[in-house]
Design a protein around this motif. Structure first.
Motif, PDB file in Angstrom:
ATOM      1  N   ASN A 156       0.844  -1.175   0.000  1.00  0.00           N
ATOM      2  CA  ASN A 156       0.000   0.000   0.000  1.00  0.00           C
ATOM      3  C   ASN A 156       0.889   1.236   0.000  1.00  0.00           C
ATOM      4  O   ASN A 156       2.022   1.190   0.477  1.00  0.00           O
ATOM      5  CB  ASN A 156      -0.905   0.008   1.234  1.00  0.00           C
ATOM      6  CG  ASN A 156      -1.889  -1.149   1.238  1.00  0.00           C
ATOM      7  OD1 ASN A 156      -2.292  -1.638   0.191  1.00  0.00           O
ATOM      8  ND2 ASN A 156      -2.259  -1.598   2.432  1.00  0.00           N
ATOM      9  N   CYS A 186       0.593   3.815   1.829  1.00  0.00           N
ATOM     10  CA  CYS A 186       0.670   4.401   3.165  1.00  0.00           C
ATOM     11  C   CYS A 186      -0.015   3.456   4.140  1.00  0.00           C
ATOM     12  O   CYS A 186      -0.640   2.474   3.717  1.00  0.00           O
ATOM     13  CB  CYS A 186       0.002   5.784   3.183  1.00  0.00           C
ATOM     14  SG  CYS A 186      -1.784   5.716   2.867  1.00  0.00           S
ATOM     15  N   PHE A 234      -3.273   6.873   0.062  1.00  0.00           N
ATOM     16  CA  PHE A 234      -2.486   8.014  -0.405  1.00  0.00           C
ATOM     17  C   PHE A 234      -2.593   8.091  -1.932  1.00  0.00           C
ATOM     18  O   PHE A 234      -2.449   7.092  -2.640  1.00  0.00           O
ATOM     19  CB  PHE A 234      -1.035   7.852   0.023  1.00  0.00           C
ATOM     20  CG  PHE A 234      -0.143   8.979  -0.414  1.00  0.00           C
ATOM     21  CD1 PHE A 234      -0.142  10.176   0.277  1.00  0.00           C
ATOM     22  CD2 PHE A 234       0.693   8.845  -1.516  1.00  0.00           C
ATOM     23  CE1 PHE A 234       0.693  11.209  -0.113  1.00  0.00           C
ATOM     24  CE2 PHE A 234       1.518   9.876  -1.916  1.00  0.00           C
ATOM     25  CZ  PHE A 234       1.513  11.058  -1.211  1.00  0.00           C
ATOM     26  N   CYS A 265      -6.850  10.154   2.310  1.00  0.00           N
ATOM     27  CA  CYS A 265      -5.811   9.531   3.125  1.00  0.00           C
ATOM     28  C   CYS A 265      -5.791  10.196   4.501  1.00  0.00           C
ATOM     29  O   CYS A 265      -5.774  11.414   4.619  1.00  0.00           O
ATOM     30  CB  CYS A 265      -4.452   9.670   2.440  1.00  0.00           C
ATOM     31  SG  CYS A 265      -3.064   9.084   3.436  1.00  0.00           S
ATOM     32  N   CYS A 279      -3.357   9.604   6.790  1.00  0.00           N
ATOM     33  CA  CYS A 279      -2.004   9.475   7.336  1.00  0.00           C
ATOM     34  C   CYS A 279      -1.259  10.806   7.281  1.00  0.00           C
ATOM     35  O   CYS A 279      -1.396  11.569   6.307  1.00  0.00           O
ATOM     36  CB  CYS A 279      -1.206   8.417   6.562  1.00  0.00           C
ATOM     37  SG  CYS A 279      -2.008   6.813   6.501  1.00  0.00           S
ATOM     38  N   PRO A 299       2.389  12.977   7.074  1.00  0.00           N
ATOM     39  CA  PRO A 299       3.669  12.737   6.385  1.00  0.00           C
ATOM     40  C   PRO A 299       4.666  11.913   7.193  1.00  0.00           C
ATOM     41  O   PRO A 299       5.304  11.013   6.624  1.00  0.00           O
ATOM     42  CB  PRO A 299       4.178  14.152   6.108  1.00  0.00           C
ATOM     43  CG  PRO A 299       2.933  14.970   5.983  1.00  0.00           C
ATOM     44  CD  PRO A 299       1.975  14.384   6.970  1.00  0.00           C
ATOM     45  N   ILE A 347       3.632   8.263   6.925  1.00  0.00           N
ATOM     46  CA  ILE A 347       3.924   7.711   5.601  1.00  0.00           C
ATOM     47  C   ILE A 347       5.410   7.439   5.463  1.00  0.00           C
ATOM     48  O   ILE A 347       5.829   6.393   4.940  1.00  0.00           O
ATOM     49  CB  ILE A 347       3.431   8.674   4.497  1.00  0.00           C
ATOM     50  CG1 ILE A 347       1.907   8.818   4.563  1.00  0.00           C
ATOM     51  CG2 ILE A 347       3.869   8.183   3.120  1.00  0.00           C
ATOM     52  CD1 ILE A 347       1.339   9.839   3.598  1.00  0.00           C
ATOM     53  N   GLN A 348       6.230   8.374   5.970  1.00  0.00           N
ATOM     54  CA  GLN A 348       7.683   8.204   5.867  1.00  0.00           C
ATOM     55  C   GLN A 348       8.160   6.983   6.644  1.00  0.00           C
ATOM     56  O   GLN A 348       8.998   6.205   6.154  1.00  0.00           O
ATOM     57  CB  GLN A 348       8.382   9.469   6.393  1.00  0.00           C
ATOM     58  CG  GLN A 348       9.898   9.428   6.294  1.00  0.00           C
ATOM     59  CD  GLN A 348      10.387   9.257   4.875  1.00  0.00           C
ATOM     60  OE1 GLN A 348       9.793   9.803   3.956  1.00  0.00           O
ATOM     61  NE2 GLN A 348      11.455   8.500   4.692  1.00  0.00           N
ATOM     62  N   TYR A 401       6.402   4.361   7.344  1.00  0.00           N
ATOM     63  CA  TYR A 401       5.882   3.177   6.656  1.00  0.00           C
ATOM     64  C   TYR A 401       6.761   2.817   5.457  1.00  0.00           C
ATOM     65  O   TYR A 401       7.155   1.664   5.276  1.00  0.00           O
ATOM     66  CB  TYR A 401       4.449   3.455   6.212  1.00  0.00           C
ATOM     67  CG  TYR A 401       3.772   2.311   5.502  1.00  0.00           C
ATOM     68  CD1 TYR A 401       3.283   1.219   6.199  1.00  0.00           C
ATOM     69  CD2 TYR A 401       3.595   2.339   4.113  1.00  0.00           C
ATOM     70  CE1 TYR A 401       2.648   0.176   5.543  1.00  0.00           C
ATOM     71  CE2 TYR A 401       2.964   1.302   3.454  1.00  0.00           C
ATOM     72  CZ  TYR A 401       2.484   0.219   4.174  1.00  0.00           C
ATOM     73  OH  TYR A 401       1.869  -0.807   3.518  1.00  0.00           O
ATOM     74  N   VAL A 402       7.080   3.817   4.650  1.00  0.00           N
ATOM     75  CA  VAL A 402       7.858   3.573   3.425  1.00  0.00           C
ATOM     76  C   VAL A 402       9.294   3.183   3.756  1.00  0.00           C
ATOM     77  O   VAL A 402       9.902   2.357   3.079  1.00  0.00           O
ATOM     78  CB  VAL A 402       7.820   4.825   2.526  1.00  0.00           C
ATOM     79  CG1 VAL A 402       8.736   4.654   1.318  1.00  0.00           C
ATOM     80  CG2 VAL A 402       6.401   5.115   2.084  1.00  0.00           C
ATOM     81  N   TRP A 451       5.940   9.786  -3.417  1.00  0.00           N
ATOM     82  CA  TRP A 451       5.346  10.248  -2.160  1.00  0.00           C
ATOM     83  C   TRP A 451       5.554  11.742  -1.917  1.00  0.00           C
ATOM     84  O   TRP A 451       5.351  12.220  -0.807  1.00  0.00           O
ATOM     85  CB  TRP A 451       5.935   9.456  -0.993  1.00  0.00           C
ATOM     86  CG  TRP A 451       5.342   8.087  -0.899  1.00  0.00           C
ATOM     87  CD1 TRP A 451       4.144   7.752  -0.362  1.00  0.00           C
ATOM     88  CD2 TRP A 451       5.912   6.868  -1.354  1.00  0.00           C
ATOM     89  NE1 TRP A 451       3.931   6.400  -0.454  1.00  0.00           N
ATOM     90  CE2 TRP A 451       5.004   5.826  -1.056  1.00  0.00           C
ATOM     91  CE3 TRP A 451       7.116   6.544  -1.990  1.00  0.00           C
ATOM     92  CZ2 TRP A 451       5.248   4.504  -1.376  1.00  0.00           C
ATOM     93  CZ3 TRP A 451       7.357   5.221  -2.308  1.00  0.00           C
ATOM     94  CH2 TRP A 451       6.440   4.213  -2.002  1.00  0.00           C
TER      95      TRP A 451
END
Length: 531
Positions: free
Chosen positions: A358, A360, A365, A372, A374, A376, A379-380, A382-383, A530
């Motif tokens: 996914n 995010c 996202f 979304c 989430c 930032p 998300i960061q 997660y990625v 992203w």
């Protein structure tokens, strides 16, 4: 005769080594039988004395109480597993004169004994049959449920047996020069051809034309692929249909793959041969040992079970980071080396990686229909669970958006796997011809050294320069993309490999502008997805 020798084999990695099972007993009768096993046996081998004793007794044989010594030679190799039960029992019967045959050098025996004398399956009978052939042993006696996989090896007589009594009768008939039992015959080509059907087909997928095209390119060149999209967009559905467009296994590939599955104990006894490219999809809770392999005596993990096939990692960021990092060696080298205090073993692990994630934590996202939730930093975090070095080893990353209603309910039939597979096969044939001719030209020189190349994804730097010749317009387009997107040298090579595959699908000799343009579009993460 107080000394008798039977032959068996022990599996290390995916190969087997011959083991001599020597049985000796003393002439002095004791009040109670003494049974000792030497030659670095593990717990399962040491426990065989109780199984063997009961199996012999319940098969109708009487062994007087004496001291029995079992030697497993060579003594410096560790012996593990229950497969030595049968050769130990036969060795004991031979030492006490219960067999008419006196020489078992042309027989290799393996199998686990039940207390009633029945035989049970053991892992690794295929590499054991291969070892018998390599050492000139013509006859292999295995449990009936293991016979099909062993019979795939041409040049040895594989006798399926169900009990210790059957083995004794077979060996006694061999003593007269006429074996009454019939060896099992299996035609490997028939096994490969009869199983070429797939439960999933691309005609079931509505929409997602860009993703299906990317999967076709990935299959044609053996490229690793990452799909990014919201929940329910069809990432897992697409991945499950990817095996249906891969090239069929050749016999050598099927044999090597089957050896791995046999050693791991996951081979279907009725199947006998892994005839389709494996599809492995481990859960994200798997450990690094489960993924890469391990144990006191190393066993193959998921990456080796996916050898010559596909490894699918769904919800990629949910895998522990230390688990994902162990993928770097097999993705780069095509092998896995597991070192332990007792030994170091290497397993093949040349597979195609397909991953899905996914964008995010909430999954929405950049989604046009759902907001979304989430932040930032979320998300960061997660990625960042997926490291840059791992992403660098993935040639294609694409966005898989949610399917529109009109596409989902549309009446037009989607293209099926059979049509896509024909194009993939044609592209692979061009690659085989190209790399085969290159191997012939460099045979006997240092340039020809190294592992064989079967697909564009496996090309090294020298081969990229030789085979990815760009037209002038394509050269300018790639230069502009490198400068504007700040692509790395590794991304540059990935684009060229993918572009070469796209050109092969188009039957083009050189790489043109449209091939480079499409390859650049498959680098979603290089375009600040992203941001």
């Amino acid at each position: 005769m107080t000394l008798f020798k039977a032959r068996s084999a022990a599996v290390y990695g995916i190969d087997a080594h011959l083991i001599d099972v020597e049985v000796d007993f003393s002439q002095i009768k004791l009040d109670k039988e003494q049974f000792s096993t030497v030659g670095l046996p593990d717990a399962a081998v040491r426990e065989s004395r109780d199984r063997v004793r009961s199996a012999i007794k319940n098969s109708g044989f009487e062994i007087p109480p004496t001291k029995i010594t079992i030697n497993l030679a060579p003594a410096d190799l560790k012996k593990e597993g229950s497969g030595f039960d049968l050769p130990i029992a036969i060795g004991i019967l031979g030492a006490y004169g219960a067999l008419a045959i006196k020489d078992l050098d042309d027989f290799l025996l393996v199998g686990e004994l039940g207390l009633d004398g029945s035989l049970r399956a053991v892992p690794g009978t295929l590499p054991i049959a291969v070892a018998a052939l390599a050492n000139g042993i013509r006859n292999v006696i295995v449990p009936a449920s293991n016979a099909r996989e062993a019979a795939v090896v041409e040049g040895v007589n594989v006798y399926p047996v169900k009990s210790l009594i059957e083995v004794r009768e077979l060996l006694n008939s061999a003593a007269t020069g006429t074996i009454t039992a019939t060896p099992l015959a299996v035609k490997a080509d028939d096994l490969l051809n009869e199983t070429q059907h797939f439960p999933f087909d691309f005609k079931d997928v509505r929409g997602q034309h860009v993703a299906k095209r990317a999967l076709e390119v990935a299959a044609a060149g053996g490229h690793n692929i990452l799909m990014i999209g919201p929940p329910g967009s069809g990432k897992t559905m697409l991945a499950k249909r990817l095996p249906s467009i891969l090239t069929p296994l050749k016999f050598e590939e099927a044999l090597e793959t089957t050896k791995i599955h046999s050693v791991a104990g996951v081979l279907d006894g009725e199947q006998g041969l892994v005839a389709q490219r494996p599809f492995r999809s481990p859960h994200h809770t798997i450990s690094d040992a489960g993924l890469i392999g391990g144990g006191m005596v190393p066993r193959p993990g998921e990456v080796s079970l996916a050898h010559n096939g596909l490894l699918f990692l769904d919800e990629l960021p949910e895998f522990p980071r230390n688990v994902l990092e162990v993928l770097r060696q097999p993705l780069e080298d095509g092998t896995v080396t597991i070192s332990r205090a007792a030994m170091s073993l290497s397993f093949p692990a040349r597979f195609m990686l397909a991953a899905a994630m996914n964008p995010c934590p909430c999954g929405y996202f950049n989604d046009k229909r759902r907001e979304c939730m989430c932040t930032p930093p979320m998300i960061q975090r997660y990625v960042s669970k997926v490291s840059g070095p791992l992403l660098d080893r993935i040639d294609i990353h694409i966005e898989v958006p949610a399917v529109e209603y009109k596409e989902l309910r549309g009446g037009a039939a989607a293209e099926g796997s059979a049509e896509i597979r024909e194009r993939v096969l044609a592209a692979r044939r061009r690659q085989h011809e190209r790399f085969g001719e290159a191997a012939e030209r460099t045979k006997g020189s240092s340039k020809g050294a190294g592992r064989k190349v079967f697909a564009n994804a496996q090309m090294n730097t020298q081969q990229i320069r030789a085979f990815c010749v760009l037209e002038s317009d394509a050269e300018r387009l790639l230069e502009r993309a490198m400068q504007q997107q700040g692509l790395s040298a590794r991304a540059h090579d990935r684009i060229l490999k993918v572009a070469r595959t796209i050109a092969d699908l188009d039957s083009a000799e050189s790489v043109g502008t449209r091939h480079i343009a499409e390859a650049i579009q498959y680098r979603t993460l290089d375009r600040s997805y992203w941001a």
